[in-house]
Design a protein around this motif. Structure first.
Motif, mmCIF file in Angstrom:
data_model
loop_
_atom_site.group_PDB
_atom_site.id
_atom_site.type_symbol
_atom_site.label_atom_id
_atom_site.label_comp_id
_atom_site.label_asym_id
_atom_site.label_seq_id
_atom_site.Cartn_x
_atom_site.Cartn_y
_atom_site.Cartn_z
ATOM 1 N N GLN A 135 -10.866 11.439 2.755
ATOM 2 C CA GLN A 135 -9.527 11.366 2.189
ATOM 3 C C GLN A 135 -8.483 11.410 3.305
ATOM 4 O O GLN A 135 -8.327 12.421 3.979
ATOM 5 N N ASN A 188 -6.399 5.051 4.077
ATOM 6 C CA ASN A 188 -6.432 4.284 2.843
ATOM 7 C C ASN A 188 -5.489 3.087 2.912
ATOM 8 O O ASN A 188 -5.824 1.976 2.494
ATOM 9 N N GLN A 189 -4.297 3.312 3.457
ATOM 10 C CA GLN A 189 -3.320 2.231 3.568
ATOM 11 C C GLN A 189 -3.794 1.142 4.521
ATOM 12 O O GLN A 189 -3.667 -0.049 4.229
ATOM 13 N N LYS A 211 -4.536 9.530 3.832
ATOM 14 C CA LYS A 211 -3.542 8.621 3.270
ATOM 15 C C LYS A 211 -3.337 7.383 4.135
ATOM 16 O O LYS A 211 -3.345 6.248 3.641
ATOM 17 N N TYR A 271 0.942 1.509 -3.729
ATOM 18 C CA TYR A 271 -0.347 1.630 -4.403
ATOM 19 C C TYR A 271 -1.456 1.403 -3.382
ATOM 20 O O TYR A 271 -1.527 0.332 -2.771
ATOM 21 N N SER A 272 -2.313 2.392 -3.201
ATOM 22 C CA SER A 272 -3.337 2.280 -2.160
ATOM 23 C C SER A 272 -4.707 2.733 -2.654
ATOM 24 O O SER A 272 -5.387 3.524 -2.001
ATOM 25 N N ASN A 273 -5.111 2.221 -3.814
ATOM 26 C CA ASN A 273 -6.453 2.495 -4.329
ATOM 27 C C ASN A 273 -7.418 1.449 -3.781
ATOM 28 O O ASN A 273 -7.355 0.274 -4.163
ATOM 29 N N THR A 313 0.820 -1.217 0.000
ATOM 30 C CA THR A 313 0.000 0.000 0.000
ATOM 31 C C THR A 313 0.854 1.267 0.000
ATOM 32 O O THR A 313 0.352 2.347 -0.316
ATOM 33 N N LYS A 330 -10.440 0.686 -4.381
ATOM 34 C CA LYS A 330 -11.294 -0.003 -5.354
ATOM 35 C C LYS A 330 -10.637 -1.285 -5.868
ATOM 36 O O LYS A 330 -11.286 -2.320 -6.010
ATOM 37 N N THR A 331 -9.351 -1.201 -6.135
ATOM 38 C CA THR A 331 -8.633 -2.370 -6.657
ATOM 39 C C THR A 331 -8.635 -3.510 -5.649
ATOM 40 O O THR A 331 -8.938 -4.660 -5.982
ATOM 41 N N GLU A 371 -16.514 10.342 0.816
ATOM 42 C CA GLU A 371 -15.283 10.868 0.202
ATOM 43 C C GLU A 371 -14.253 11.287 1.252
ATOM 44 O O GLU A 371 -13.635 12.342 1.162
ATOM 45 N N CYS A 398 -6.670 -0.789 2.884
ATOM 46 C CA CYS A 398 -6.170 -1.693 1.846
ATOM 47 C C CYS A 398 -5.385 -2.850 2.453
ATOM 48 O O CYS A 398 -5.460 -3.987 1.960
#
Length: 361
Positions: A281, A286-287, A283, A205-207, A202, A209-210, A279, A290
């Protein structure tokens, strides 16, 4: 040593005291604003009292293999080293060194107290670091989690390792310290390589959705090819022989745990709601979200394996943090304090429901 409580009622006392605290917290959420001075006094005072009492309650429990499973094994290992036994190298070496060092400076009872501190303090530390004066809600969610008690009194080494991971995350802005504690968590229990690897991914890359798509895909892949994944991960060795044993002993014969899959969806639903709907946001969030999705997807693939709960905990230990994080970082609801109280009650409700099924005859 706390020996005035019957061992068969040890968890009963814990779960019902937790229930009382959850209900009092819910009442405060109905009657006071989150930042009301009276509420902050309540959360601070109850939080610190609960923190100290739970450490003492778990750390000073009587040594018992019947009621606390692997506790007797840990005690026997401690006494073996205390008598001058040679260092065991077939397991997690650093943890064995830790036990051996403890034998030279403390009793076996104090050893379990230290283990309780190492398990519980990081939950407080990460909550305090991220949420400041609102740390109590995060800490409470950690303690009333379905998986909290088993890894406090049984899977002690695994529990400490995951808590060291949490401690590492609390130093997120101090990368050298964070990396040091991440390495330390793996030295305590090699299975932590999975969430460490997931967290490392992550960083690149930490999207969400994926990873959400990967998590959803893991369900049909497990239902259709469960034994295949167990064989694959066994052949890879996946960190150590014990993991290979857990996988190969499953043989694909155990049932698919839809109840645990339902439980695992709690942070997924919460994370999707705040990331996509609100929404939100952040960082780090998100990590962590994920990291949870990656680690939990791995567990889904091997869900039928023997001791699959050990793999589940490699994601479950992040669950409460993912659920409460957005609510303590930003205002998302008009009556946010009420929502927090309801979330705490609902989350603890699953724990109490499982207690009712498995402990109440």
């Amino acid at each position: 040593m706390i020996n005035f409580i019957p061992l068969d009622l040890y968890y009963v006392y814990f779960i019902n005291v937790s229930l009382a605290i959850v209900l009092f917290t819910l009442i405060h959420s109905w009657t006071l604003e989150l930042d009301d001075p009276k509420n902050l006094i309540y959360t601070k005072s109850v939080g610190y009292i609960f923190l100290i009492l739970i450490i003492l309650y778990i750390g000073l429990r009587p040594i018992s293999g019947r009621y606390f499973a692997d506790m007797r094994t840990y005690a026997n290992t401690f006494l073996y080293y205390a008598k001058g036994g040679e260092l065991k190298t077939e397991k997690d070496l650093f943890f064995e060194i830790f036990i051996k060092l403890c034998t030279s400076i403390m009793t076996v009872q104090n050893f379990f107290l230290v283990c309780a501190i190492l398990y519980i303090y990081p939950m407080y530390r990460v909550s305090k670091t991220f949420f400041k004066e609102y740390w109590f809600y995060s800490f409470l969610l950690f303690v009333v989690s379905f998986s909290f008690w088993p890894y406090a009194v049984n899977g002690i080494r695994n529990g400490i390792a995951t808590s060291i991971f949490l401690l590492a995350i609390s130093f997120y802005k101090q990368k050298p310290i964070m990396i040091t504690f991440l390495v330390l968590s793996a030295l305590f229990h090699k299975t932590l390589l999975l969430p460490i690897f997931a967290f490392a991914i992550t960083l690149l890359y930490s999207n969400p959705k994926t990873y959400l798509i990967l998590w959803v895909l893991a369900i049909p892949l497990s239902l259709g090819l469960g034994s295949f994944w167990e064989a694959i991960f066994t052949s890879l060795g996946f960190a150590d022989d014990r993991i290979g044993g857990y996988l190969s002993n499953g043989g694909g014969g155990s049932k698919f745990r839809f109840d645990f899959l339902f439980y695992s969806s709690f942070p997924l639903i919460s994370g999707c709601y705040y990331v996509f709907k609100k929404e939100f946001q952040d960082k780090l969030y998100n990590q962590l979200f994920c990291t949870y999705l990656i680690s939990n997807a791995f567990w889904i693939l091997v869900i039928r394996a023997a001791f699959s709960n050990r793999f589940a905990y490699l994601s479950w230990f992040l669950m409460s943090l993912i659920i409460i994080y957005p609510l303590l970082k930003e205002k998302h609801h008009i009556n946010q304090h009420i929502v927090i109280g309801q979330v705490v009650l609902a989350y603890f409700g699953f724990t109490y429901l499982m207690y009712s099924f498995y402990y109440i005859e």
